[in-house]
Design a protein around this motif. Structure first.
Motif, PDB file in Angstrom:
ATOM      1  N   LEU A 283       0.838  -1.205   0.000  1.00 57.28           N
ATOM      2  CA  LEU A 283       0.000   0.000   0.000  1.00 57.28           C
ATOM      3  C   LEU A 283       0.872   1.253   0.000  1.00 57.28           C
ATOM      4  CD1 LEU A 283      -2.754   1.391   0.209  1.00 57.28           C
ATOM      5  CD2 LEU A 283      -2.583   1.132   2.694  1.00 57.28           C
ATOM      6  N   ARG A 284       1.909   1.255   0.826  1.00 52.26           N
ATOM      7  CA  ARG A 284       2.817   2.403   0.878  1.00 52.26           C
ATOM      8  C   ARG A 284       3.508   2.604  -0.471  1.00 52.26           C
ATOM      9  NH1 ARG A 284       5.865   0.760   4.817  1.00 52.26           N
ATOM     10  NH2 ARG A 284       7.522  -0.008   3.469  1.00 52.26           N
ATOM     11  N   ASP A 285       3.962   1.508  -1.088  1.00 52.61           N
ATOM     12  CA  ASP A 285       4.620   1.606  -2.396  1.00 52.61           C
ATOM     13  C   ASP A 285       3.663   2.128  -3.458  1.00 52.61           C
ATOM     14  OD1 ASP A 285       6.881   0.645  -1.196  1.00 52.61           O
ATOM     15  OD2 ASP A 285       6.712  -1.383  -2.036  1.00 52.61           O
ATOM     16  N   ARG A 286       2.419   1.689  -3.410  1.00 53.49           N
ATOM     17  CA  ARG A 286       1.417   2.156  -4.381  1.00 53.49           C
ATOM     18  C   ARG A 286       1.175   3.655  -4.228  1.00 53.49           C
ATOM     19  NH1 ARG A 286      -3.735  -0.631  -3.347  1.00 53.49           N
ATOM     20  NH2 ARG A 286      -2.508  -2.437  -3.918  1.00 53.49           N
ATOM     21  N   GLU A 287       1.116   4.119  -2.981  1.00 51.52           N
ATOM     22  CA  GLU A 287       0.917   5.546  -2.747  1.00 51.52           C
ATOM     23  C   GLU A 287       2.104   6.350  -3.275  1.00 51.52           C
ATOM     24  OE1 GLU A 287       0.304   5.568   1.449  1.00 51.52           O
ATOM     25  OE2 GLU A 287      -1.840   5.120   1.271  1.00 51.52           O
ATOM     26  N   ILE A 288       3.308   5.831  -3.119  1.00 48.87           N
ATOM     27  CA  ILE A 288       4.494   6.518  -3.630  1.00 48.87           C
ATOM     28  C   ILE A 288       4.455   6.598  -5.150  1.00 48.87           C
ATOM     29  CG2 ILE A 288       7.016   6.323  -3.887  1.00 48.87           C
ATOM     30  CD1 ILE A 288       7.037   5.141  -1.021  1.00 48.87           C
ATOM     31  N   VAL A 289       4.112   5.489  -5.795  1.00 48.65           N
ATOM     32  CA  VAL A 289       4.036   5.463  -7.260  1.00 48.65           C
ATOM     33  C   VAL A 289       2.966   6.429  -7.754  1.00 48.65           C
ATOM     34  CG1 VAL A 289       3.417   4.025  -9.242  1.00 48.65           C
ATOM     35  CG2 VAL A 289       4.974   3.143  -7.500  1.00 48.65           C
ATOM     36  N   GLU A 290       1.816   6.458  -7.092  1.00 47.94           N
ATOM     37  CA  GLU A 290       0.752   7.380  -7.489  1.00 47.94           C
ATOM     38  C   GLU A 290       1.200   8.829  -7.331  1.00 47.94           C
ATOM     39  OE1 GLU A 290      -2.609   6.193  -5.162  1.00 47.94           O
ATOM     40  OE2 GLU A 290      -3.050   4.477  -6.460  1.00 47.94           O
ATOM     41  N   ALA A 291       1.940   9.144  -6.278  1.00 50.29           N
ATOM     42  CA  ALA A 291       2.436  10.506  -6.074  1.00 50.29           C
ATOM     43  C   ALA A 291       3.442  10.885  -7.151  1.00 50.29           C
ATOM     44  CB  ALA A 291       3.071  10.624  -4.678  1.00 50.29           C
ATOM     45  N   ILE A 292       4.316   9.957  -7.538  1.00 51.35           N
ATOM     46  CA  ILE A 292       5.286  10.208  -8.601  1.00 51.35           C
ATOM     47  C   ILE A 292       4.571  10.440  -9.939  1.00 51.35           C
ATOM     48  CG2 ILE A 292       7.136   9.175  -9.979  1.00 51.35           C
ATOM     49  CD1 ILE A 292       8.081   7.830  -7.350  1.00 51.35           C
ATOM     50  N   ASP A 293       3.583   9.590 -10.238  1.00 46.47           N
ATOM     51  CA  ASP A 293       2.814   9.750 -11.474  1.00 46.47           C
ATOM     52  C   ASP A 293       2.072  11.078 -11.500  1.00 46.47           C
ATOM     53  OD1 ASP A 293       3.654   7.353 -12.529  1.00 46.47           O
ATOM     54  OD2 ASP A 293       1.841   6.247 -11.944  1.00 46.47           O
ATOM     55  N   ALA A 294       1.511  11.479 -10.373  1.00 42.92           N
ATOM     56  CA  ALA A 294       0.796  12.759 -10.314  1.00 42.92           C
ATOM     57  C   ALA A 294       1.761  13.917 -10.529  1.00 42.92           C
ATOM     58  CB  ALA A 294       0.097  12.907  -8.961  1.00 42.92           C
ATOM     59  N   ALA A 295       2.971  13.831  -9.979  1.00 44.32           N
ATOM     60  CA  ALA A 295       3.959  14.890 -10.155  1.00 44.32           C
ATOM     61  C   ALA A 295       4.435  14.971 -11.606  1.00 44.32           C
ATOM     62  CB  ALA A 295       5.141  14.664  -9.221  1.00 44.32           C
ATOM     63  N   ARG A 296       4.539  13.846 -12.271  1.00 41.77           N
ATOM     64  CA  ARG A 296       4.980  13.839 -13.658  1.00 41.77           C
ATOM     65  C   ARG A 296       3.931  14.404 -14.594  1.00 41.77           C
ATOM     66  NH1 ARG A 296       7.662   7.845 -14.232  1.00 41.77           N
ATOM     67  NH2 ARG A 296       9.587   8.310 -13.106  1.00 41.77           N
ATOM     68  N   HIS A 297       2.682  14.275 -14.260  1.00 43.64           N
ATOM     69  CA  HIS A 297       1.607  14.707 -15.162  1.00 43.64           C
ATOM     70  C   HIS A 297       1.072  16.087 -14.851  1.00 43.64           C
ATOM     71  CE1 HIS A 297       1.800  10.395 -15.856  1.00 43.64           C
ATOM     72  NE2 HIS A 297       1.185  10.607 -17.000  1.00 43.64           N
ATOM     73  N   ARG A 298       1.776  16.848 -14.012  1.00 39.79           N
ATOM     74  CA  ARG A 298       1.362  18.225 -13.742  1.00 39.79           C
ATOM     75  C   ARG A 298       1.708  19.103 -14.938  1.00 39.79           C
ATOM     76  NH1 ARG A 298       3.727  19.162  -7.739  1.00 39.79           N
ATOM     77  NH2 ARG A 298       2.433  17.624  -6.728  1.00 39.79           N
ATOM     78  N   PRO A 299       0.865  20.055 -15.235  1.00 40.91           N
ATOM     79  CA  PRO A 299       1.169  20.975 -16.363  1.00 40.91           C
ATOM     80  C   PRO A 299       2.247  21.959 -16.031  1.00 40.91           C
ATOM     81  CG  PRO A 299      -1.087  21.327 -15.521  1.00 40.91           C
ATOM     82  CD  PRO A 299      -0.465  20.241 -14.721  1.00 40.91           C
TER      83      PRO A 299
END
Length: 70
Positions: free
Chosen positions: A54-70
């Motif tokens: 769960l912790r790893d999934r949250e980290i990956v989601e945060a990284i993906d969200a940071a990469r897709h910011r305009p």
């Protein structure tokens, strides 16, 4: 130790109870109950693995969200 169980073929009632003689079972199968299955260790490890996933999934989601910011 004797435990009473009902029949599995019909409705549960106390009149159809039969005794299970655990001492006889231990005499026939002496290895029963002689070892630790480690169930507590396995369930603890499973909980740890799920928390880590769960912790790893949250980290990956945060990284993906940071990469897709305009």
């Amino acid at each position: 130790m004797t435990v009473y169980t009902g029949s599995m073929s019909g409705p549960a009632d106390a009149s159809g109870a039969e005794a299970i003689d655990y001492e006889a079972i231990r005499r026939r199968f002496p290895w029963v109950g002689c070892f630790d299955s480690g169930e507590d260790d396995l369930s603890s490890r499973y909980r740890d693995m799920m928390a880590e996933a769960l912790r790893d999934r949250e980290i990956v989601e945060a990284i993906d969200a940071a990469r897709h910011r305009p």
